[in-house]
Each structure stands twice: as C-alpha cells, then as structure tokens.
Design a protein around this motif. Structure first.
Motif, PDB file in Angstrom:
ATOM      1  N   SER A   7      28.973  -8.997  43.173  1.00 37.08           N
ATOM      2  CA  SER A   7      28.085  -7.948  42.157  1.00 37.08           C
ATOM      3  C   SER A   7      28.657  -6.317  41.925  1.00 37.08           C
ATOM      4  CB  SER A   7      26.702  -7.728  42.687  1.00 37.08           C
ATOM      5  OG  SER A   7      26.850  -7.248  44.068  1.00 37.08           O
ATOM      6  N   GLU A  42      31.266 -19.980  40.479  1.00 33.62           N
ATOM      7  CA  GLU A  42      29.915 -20.269  41.140  1.00 33.62           C
ATOM      8  C   GLU A  42      29.284 -19.027  41.342  1.00 33.62           C
ATOM      9  OE1 GLU A  42      27.664 -22.314  44.639  1.00 33.62           O
ATOM     10  OE2 GLU A  42      29.824 -22.498  44.388  1.00 33.62           O
ATOM     11  N   ALA A  43      30.327 -17.781  42.106  1.00 31.89           N
ATOM     12  CA  ALA A  43      29.821 -16.580  42.277  1.00 31.89           C
ATOM     13  C   ALA A  43      29.351 -15.811  41.213  1.00 31.89           C
ATOM     14  CB  ALA A  43      30.707 -15.915  43.480  1.00 31.89           C
ATOM     15  N   ARG A  45      28.530 -16.880  38.137  1.00 29.24           N
ATOM     16  CA  ARG A  45      27.278 -17.387  37.725  1.00 29.24           C
ATOM     17  C   ARG A  45      26.228 -16.643  38.423  1.00 29.24           C
ATOM     18  NH1 ARG A  45      30.091 -22.219  37.269  1.00 29.24           N
ATOM     19  NH2 ARG A  45      31.128 -22.559  35.232  1.00 29.24           N
ATOM     20  N   SER A  46      26.256 -16.999  39.691  1.00 30.06           N
ATOM     21  CA  SER A  46      25.124 -16.414  40.688  1.00 30.06           C
ATOM     22  C   SER A  46      24.671 -15.237  40.283  1.00 30.06           C
ATOM     23  CB  SER A  46      25.469 -17.028  42.205  1.00 30.06           C
ATOM     24  OG  SER A  46      24.165 -16.337  42.876  1.00 30.06           O
ATOM     25  N   THR A  47      25.885 -14.347  40.090  1.00 25.47           N
ATOM     26  CA  THR A  47      25.754 -12.794  40.092  1.00 25.47           C
ATOM     27  C   THR A  47      25.251 -12.595  38.802  1.00 25.47           C
ATOM     28  OG1 THR A  47      27.726 -12.160  41.502  1.00 25.47           O
ATOM     29  CG2 THR A  47      26.878 -10.496  40.097  1.00 25.47           C
ATOM     30  N   THR A  49      22.828 -14.317  37.215  1.00 23.62           N
ATOM     31  CA  THR A  49      21.584 -14.711  37.262  1.00 23.62           C
ATOM     32  C   THR A  49      20.507 -13.585  38.009  1.00 23.62           C
ATOM     33  OG1 THR A  49      22.043 -16.925  37.044  1.00 23.62           O
ATOM     34  CG2 THR A  49      20.030 -16.460  38.006  1.00 23.62           C
ATOM     35  N   ARG A  50      21.209 -13.299  39.275  1.00 28.72           N
ATOM     36  CA  ARG A  50      20.468 -12.178  39.936  1.00 28.72           C
ATOM     37  C   ARG A  50      20.487 -10.857  39.396  1.00 28.72           C
ATOM     38  NH1 ARG A  50      24.219 -13.877  44.007  1.00 28.72           N
ATOM     39  NH2 ARG A  50      25.140 -12.079  43.826  1.00 28.72           N
TER      40      ARG A  50
END
Length: 276
Positions: A7, A42-43, A45-47, A49-50
């Motif tokens: 992030s 993956e990290a 995409r997750s970031t 989303t968050r």
C-alpha cells in the motif's frame, strides 16, 4: 531501511503518476508497474481492493477493463505528501518560535483510548512534555484529534525555558536521527545508472516519505550539531532527479489510462455485468 508495504508503494505510484492528471488507470497496468518494484500481482490486486473499500480509490469500467481513480480523500492525502516532499522538506530552518500546546485528560479506566490518543499525537508531530501536556512546533493539523477531552493553545516559550532541553526530553531524537542515517547508509551506495529507474524511484520516494511523515519538523537550531536530515534530504533530491526522467518515460509506456468519469460506450448497468 524498514520493509515497505504494497500500500505504501501504491501511494507513491499514485502520487507520482495519477495525482493531478484527472485520469483512471487500468488495473493490469498498475500490476505491471508495481511488479517492477517487487510487488506481486496478488498483492497489488488485494491492495487495490482494500484501498477502494477504505475510500481511497474508486472503480471505473471502460469496456471490459477495470480502471481505478483517486477520490477526494486520497487526493488530499497525496497532496499533503507532495507538499512534504517538495515544499516543506525535512529541515525546519525558518521556525517562528510558536508552539502548539495540547492538553488532555481521560479517566484511568479508558486506558485503550489513552493509548490510541498518544499514538495519534506522536504521529501528528507532538512530543510529551509532562503528564497530559504535549507540544509541537508551529501549527500542525489537529483536526483529527479534536474532542471534548482535548484543549489546544498556541504560545511561545518564556526566555527562562531551555527549548533545546525541552525538545530532547519530549522527543526520541536518537530514533529520529537513526532513520536519516539509515536512509543515507542504504541509498548512498546506490548506482542510478545500473538500476531499473521506475522501480528504484518508487522505492526511493516510499522510503523517504516513511521518514518525513514521522518527522515532527523540530526547529533545527535546537537540535544536536550535525543533525543528519539535511544531508539525507540532499541525497534524496539528487537521486530522485537522476531517476525521474527515465522513470516517467517507462511509466508512460506501461500505463493505460482513461479520462476520469468516462465509462466508455456502454451503459453503466451493462458495464457492471462485465468481468474486470
């Protein structure tokens, strides 16, 4: 240097390549850029989303592709970071002698709240003088700290007060200095000609932001001799200047953007049925 989160690198990317452009960026190209800095798909995409869930990004579809743009909240945060980077700086050599004094009182049974408030005060640049009295140079933003149990004043130290001694007692100067010396130790040997300019710039700016965002910008005339912030800042500016042109050129070739607010030719309801 301490490890950087995905992030934190994302915010650096947004500040460098999205802030002020009124565009949204295709998620796939964000993945490509951050991959160069060692962040997995993956990290990333997750970031994304968050950060969307926290109101820092907004989604915008264009055809079958999902794009992400800034929100008023992320724009404010990134603008503040940009000001700290390029205007305020790490060396407070023009302090006017004013202090913000903040006093608070919370019952003993509210230990958790007291702990959270102290952490927020330290993050905002305040140091504890004694008991519930905290100080910060100048006029820091205290809006997020406001509450019925807080009282705020602005004042100047009396001539009888040893300001240098007060600062040394209120702040952990050794820890703050260590961050600057650590930055220099890590980046001084760096060879800009042998590195990936885009990846290196993302890491460089993220490292520097992590330091200066935690720096209360204490008046340099009341700090120990040879305070390391000035030398570290000079190194940061020099390396950033060496990396910036090539990094911008590489990013321009990787990033796919659309104008903010443009959802393509499809009605919004239909676009929402499509895959990212």
């Amino acid at each position: 240097m301490p490890p950087k989160s995905a992030s934190a690198i994302m915010l650096t990317f947004l500040g460098d390549h999205v802030l002020g452009r009124d565009v949204c960026v295709y998620s796939g190209s964000v993945i490509d850029v951050l991959a160069r800095a060692g962040v997995s798909a993956e990290a990333t995409r997750s970031t994304l989303t968050r950060m969307t869930g926290r109101g820092l990004l907004r989604r915008q579809r264009h055809g079958r592709r999902m794009h992400f743009g800034l929100t008023p909240l992320s724009t404010r945060i990134l603008t503040d970071g940009s000001a700290r980077l390029w205007r305020t700086g790490a060396v407070n050599d023009d302090w006017d002698g004013t202090w913000t004094l903040l006093a608070f009182s919370l019952p003993g049974e509210r230990q958790r709240e007291r702990h959270d408030l102290r952490a927020a005060l330290a993050w905002a640049g305040f140091g504890s003088v004694q008991g519930g009295l905290w100080i910060a140079p100048g006029h820091p933003d205290i809006g997020p700290l406001a509450g019925a149990h807080i009282r705020v004043f602005h004042a100047r130290a009396d001539a009888s007060t040893d300001v240098t001694e007060m600062i040394a007692g209120a702040y952990d100067l050794a820890a703050l200095a260590a961050r600057y010396t650590g930055f220099r130790s890590h980046w001084a040997p760096f060879d800009a000609d042998a590195a990936d300019p885009l990846a290196a710039k993302l890491h460089l700016v993220t490292d520097w932001l992590q330091i200066i965002r935690r720096d209360p910008r204490l008046p340099v005339r009341h700090l120990p001799p040879s305070w390391p912030a000035a030398a570290a800042q000079e190194l940061f500016f020099r390396l950033n200047g060496a990396l910036a042109p090539a990094a911008a050129s590489i990013a321009a070739g990787l990033l796919e953007t659309v104008p903010s607010g443009d959802d393509g030719d499809r009605p919004a309801a239909a676009a929402d049925q499509l895959d990212a």
